[in-house]
Each structure stands twice: as C-alpha cells, then as structure tokens.
Design a protein around this motif. Structure first.
Motif: not given
Length: 87
Positions: A22, A24, A50, A54, A61, A65
């Motif tokens: 993921r 961030d 993001l 998201d 993400l 995504e």
C-alpha cells in the motif's frame, strides 16, 4: 496492456518503500524528495493521486487503486518518474 501493467508494477514497487503493498502520503513525500520533483508539479499530481483514487478512504493506495489511478494519470506519472529520475 501487459506493458502498462509491468510499468505500473515497477512504479508501484518504487512508491511502496516499506513493502506493505500500500502507498501512503509519507511514501509519496519520500519519492518527491528523493526524485527532486518540483513542489508544484508533485503536489498537483502525486498527492491528488492519493486524494482522488483512495476508493476505500483508508489513506493508502492498494495496487488495484494504483492501477485505476495509473490509467487516469498515466502520462503525468510516466513523465514524473522517468524524466526526472535516473531510472
């Protein structure tokens, strides 16, 4: 399509510094600093990536995504990640 997937995989791996699968905001900041991206350009593209992609609002993400985002931001990501770096 396979080439796009490979490219997204490479970019995602670069962004996912901690290997959590993921991405961030701190990882986005890290990429911006490491690549020396202009503040106006990076904030306008990477943080919006993001903000607008998201889907589940977990402030990360996931790869799916990221794939969706990449489809919408493809030209900007390619330009940012490959023109401004030594990759």
């Amino acid at each position: 399509m396979a080439t796009r997937k490979k490219l997204v995989d490479v970019v995602f791996k670069r962004f996912d510094a901690d290997g959590s699968r993921r991405v961030d905001s701190s990882e986005l900041s890290q990429v911006i600093k490491q690549e020396g991206l202009f503040k106006e350009v990076s904030e306008c593209t990477l943080f919006d990536l993001l903000k607008y992609n998201d889907i589940n609002d977990d402030e990360h993400l996931a790869k799916d995504e990221f794939y969706t985002a990449f489809g919408e931001w493809q030209d900007q990501l390619i330009m940012l990640m490959f023109c401004h770096s030594g990759w």
